[in-house]
Write a protein that holds these residues in place. Structure first.
Motif, PDB file in Angstrom:
ATOM      1  N   UNK B  93       0.858  -1.191   0.000  1.00 53.16           N
ATOM      2  CA  UNK B  93       0.000   0.000   0.000  1.00 53.16           C
ATOM      3  C   UNK B  93       0.895   1.242   0.000  1.00 53.16           C
ATOM      4  N   UNK B  98      -2.450   5.290   1.282  1.00 53.25           N
ATOM      5  CA  UNK B  98      -2.851   5.199   2.682  1.00 53.25           C
ATOM      6  C   UNK B  98      -3.321   6.559   3.196  1.00 53.25           C
ATOM      7  N   UNK B 101      -6.739   7.400   1.823  1.00 48.66           N
ATOM      8  CA  UNK B 101      -7.793   6.586   2.442  1.00 48.66           C
ATOM      9  C   UNK B 101      -8.097   7.103   3.846  1.00 48.66           C
ATOM     10  N   UNK B 102      -7.057   7.426   4.599  1.00 43.11           N
ATOM     11  CA  UNK B 102      -7.256   7.871   5.978  1.00 43.11           C
ATOM     12  C   UNK B 102      -7.952   9.237   6.011  1.00 43.11           C
ATOM     13  N   UNK B 142       3.825   1.891   2.641  1.00 36.86           N
ATOM     14  CA  UNK B 142       3.879   2.603   3.908  1.00 36.86           C
ATOM     15  C   UNK B 142       4.790   1.918   4.916  1.00 36.86           C
TER      16      UNK B 142
END
Lengths: 490, 250
Positions: B93, B98, B101-102, B142
């Motif tokens: 990812x 990431x 998405x967060x 990540x």
């Protein structure tokens, strides 16, 4: 924790009603009587208006099938199938085949709409660049009811049609190649398919032609208790290229449904075939009732030198999957590739993998398999890599990764490696991992829900394979993987 | 802003927090110091909502919301951010993926629209430049193969982009060389604001030279045993935790 009740409710709401494609289409069907006999085979053959040689081939297969036994080496278990309790032929009544979409039963078109199939030409033209156009040969139960883009393909000399039509219109071509990759007695299910197959696709790409669009077929199992026996034959002549997409969804059922397809690919000198599958058949309910039995034989023959065959599959559905898309690397310098994502949840059982048979010199193969097991499912990778005596310089690279979600599922890797040539180089890597609670907590701390976190981690895990799919398919596949893992955590 | 009352926590029948009381006000930087095993990291995990801990008594209130009744992702959306001592790796990812998405998950939870891609990229590039994070690092998976310093900078980058109101830094200085410590501290200081509070957990005075606290709390045996100004940290540095260990024995 207050979350417990919520989680229970969530999981409960998912198991039975989650399968959003579980609707039925009401179209009058015409069936052969239940069960299998020479008469039923004659009935199918007559319905299809087949030539005598085809009927003879089917009857021969049937006689041989009667002497064969069902294979039991796969790591799956299911109740004995009563082959005389199945309908082998069912077709929508509105035959003969319609000449345009206007003549297609509106109920069928509605079903396709629910599935989001880009059947109507204008939809495709409106949304997609000409070079990315997708031609759809839609299979509704056993008869193809609509075909698009036929004319443009014809201009390029590409033949893309239901196989029953090809048997009538191009008998010599079909006869030359049909059964040449998967012989009549290859295995129990393939032999059964040979006897009773009802429809499927036929593709022929002439020498030097790059097929102007992705070819796509959506399979859909409908009528109750109807086994689906599809037969697909794809031939890429010298120096040609084709990318073929197969996508599958089926309505929900209580009875188990048998599906035993055969797919044969033939790549001649310098030709390339890419075959991509997204399979989303009904996996059964939370107790493992219902669901599709998917016993499929898929095999590609790199018959010519420098030819390439690539299998890419995303498997999320079916109660039982028994499937090993394989490559016979016959031509010198030919290449076989297998990219697979197999997701299992609930009570699903997957036994899938590939075979790479190196026969020619300097043949190469690559296997990337990602298995994801959740719930109480069992997920097995089974693969064979072999180099025959004359396969000097054969090379294989295999990477099998398994990801476990929860602690009630199982992942298994069963690699077979046989080398009869000392110069062959085979590499095998395998890992098994589990989504850790710490990883989940880290993602949740950043604001992702449990399900979003699982989807993200899983997508990272399968990235190498998703990249192999055509763009529009990759997005669909990514969605499917998330949907099929819903409720698998917590 | 954050109020913790009589917090009692155990893990596998072992008491870690023992009636802890703590108040952190808006705009405040509170440091928590204490010997190994005093329960500092447990406190940060319990505020963020890690599952393994059993809360036997007490409450944690953030801006009037009872955090103990919320899932970790709900707490994050409510403004809690924990910079991990050991950030986790997410293979395959990309950091960019990431982050997006967060950010969007939190926006969704707060009823805001998702960010457009150009807006997202602009924000990331601006924040990454301040932390001297090169673009290729954002494309890598990540934390996978990141050095200790890179991991901590990535934590601060996430903090900057998620704009939390209550930030916990758990031993953020561990594993950092002097340059990385400076970059990370500057990153944190840039986020100081009257609407945002910080809880800085550390063993050493060193970090507090860069991130200057308003209050210093000494933790021992699962309780806050002394509270003072920034000079308390210097005192601890000079005398060690010996005085407070006696409290533990009592």
């Amino acid at each position: 924790m207050p979350a417990v009740q919520e989680t229970i409710d969530q999981v409960r709401s998912i198991d039975v009603d989650q399968y959003k494609y579980g609707f039925e289409t009401e179209v009058e069907m015409e069936k052969a009587p239940k069960g299998l006999s020479e008469d039923v085979i004659r009935f199918i053959s007559a319905k299809k208006g087949e030539p005598e040689w085809m009927l003879a081939w089917r009857l021969d297969a049937y006689k041989r099938w009667l002497t064969m036994t069902e294979p039991n080496w796969a790591r799956v278990s299911y109740d004995k199938i009563d082959y005389n309790d199945i309908y082998y032929y069912a077709a929508p009544k509105n035959n003969p085949a319609p000449k345009s979409l206007d003549e297609v039963d509106p109920e069928i078109l509605k079903t396709y709409e629910k599935l989001g199939i880009p059947l109507r030409e204008q939809e495709i033209l409106a949304g997609v660049e000409p070079s990315r156009r997708v031609a759809v040969d839609a299979v509704f139960d056993s008869v193809s009811v609509a075909t698009t883009f036929k004319e443009e393909l014809a201009k390029a000399g590409v033949i893309f049609m239901p196989i029953s039509e090809a048997i009538r219109e191009y008998p010599d071509l079909v006869r030359q190649y049909l059964g040449s990759v998967v012989p009549v007695t290859d295995n129990f299910f393939a032999t059964l398919n040979t006897a009773v197959f009802t429809d499927g696709s036929f593709v022929y790409i002439p020498p030097g032609v790059r097929c102007p669009m992705e070819l796509s077929t959506y399979f859909r199992i409908n009528e109750k208790n109807t086994g689906q026996f599809e037969r697909t034959l794809i031939i890429a002549d010298k120096g040609s290229y084709v990318s073929y997409l197969e996508g599958c969804t089926a309505p929900k059922r209580d009875e188990n449904q048998l599906h035993a397809a055969v797919v044969e690919l033939i790549a001649l000198d310098d030709a390339e075939i890419k075959y991509s599958t997204v399979q989303n058949w009904y996996p059964g309910d939370a107790e493992g009732r219902g669901g599709i039995y998917n016993f499929v034989t898929k095999r590609g023959d790199c018959r010519g030198k420098n030819s390439v065959i690539t299998w890419t599959q995303v498997e999320t559905g079916s109660a039982i999957t028994w499937k090993y898309p394989s490559c016979i690397l016959r031509g010198d310098n030919s290449r076989g590739e297998f990219y697979s994502i197999a997701v299992s949840n609930g009570m699903q059982q997957v036994d899938s993998g590939t075979k790479m048979i190196h026969l020619g010199k300097n043949t190469t193969s690559r296997i990337i398999s990602k298995g994801i097991a959740a719930g109480k499912s069992e997920n097995t990778y089974r693969g064979l890599v072999s180099a025959h005596r004359k396969a000097t310089g054969a090379r294989n690279f295999t990477n099998c990764d398994s990801l476990l979600i929860g602690n009630q599922c199982g992942a298994h890797t069963v690699p077979y490696i046989e080398s009869k040539n000392a110069s062959a180089v085979f590499e095998h890597e395998a890992t098994t991992s589990k989504i850790s609670e710490d990883q989940m907590f880290y993602c949740q701390q950043r604001g992702l829900s449990e399900e979003e976190a699982t989807a993200l981690i899983v997508n990272g895990f399968v990235k190498d394979v998703l990249q192999q799919l055509p763009m529009e398919f990759a997005v669909e596949a990514q969605k499917l993987i998330s949907i099929s893992l819903e409720g698998s955590v917590g | 802003m954050l109020e913790i009352k009589n917090l009692v926590v155990q893990i596998e029948d072992k008491r870690i927090l023992n009636g802890l009381n703590l108040t952190v006000n808006k705009g405040e930087i509170a440091a928590i110091m204490g010997p190994n095993g005093s329960g500092k990291s447990t406190l940060s995990y319990v505020i963020a909502g890690k599952e393994d801990y059993e809360v036997l008594d007490g409450e944690i209130i953030l801006d009037g919301q009872n955090l103990l009744e919320m899932e970790p992702d709900q707490r994050a959306a409510a403004g809690v951010f924990l910079a991990f001592q050991y950030p986790l790796e997410i293979p395959g990812v990309a950091s960019m993926t990431f982050l997006k998405a967060a950010m969007n998950a939190q926006r969704k939870a707060r009823g805001q629209d998702e960010l457009t891609t150009p807006d997202f990229i602009k924000r990331v590039n601006a924040a990454a430049a301040k932390l001297e994070i090169p673009k290729d690092m954002l494309k890598r998976a990540l934390n996978v193969g990141f050095s200790g310093g890179e991991k901590k900078r990535m934590e601060i980058l996430q903090m900057a982009l998620l704009e939390p109101t209550f930030c916990i830094l758990d031993e953020t200085d561990s594993g950092l060389d002097i340059d990385a410590l400076r970059i990370v501290s500057e990153g944190v200081n840039a986020l100081r604001s009257p609407d945002r509070a910080f809880l800085v957990i550390t063993h050493y005075q060193r970090l507090l030279n860069h991130i200057v606290p308003d209050t210093v709390h000494v933790m021992s045996a699962g309780r806050i045993v002394k509270t003072g100004g920034k000079e308390l940290a210097l005192e601890l540095e000079a005398n060690g935790y010996a005085d407070y260990r006696e409290t533990e024995a009592a």
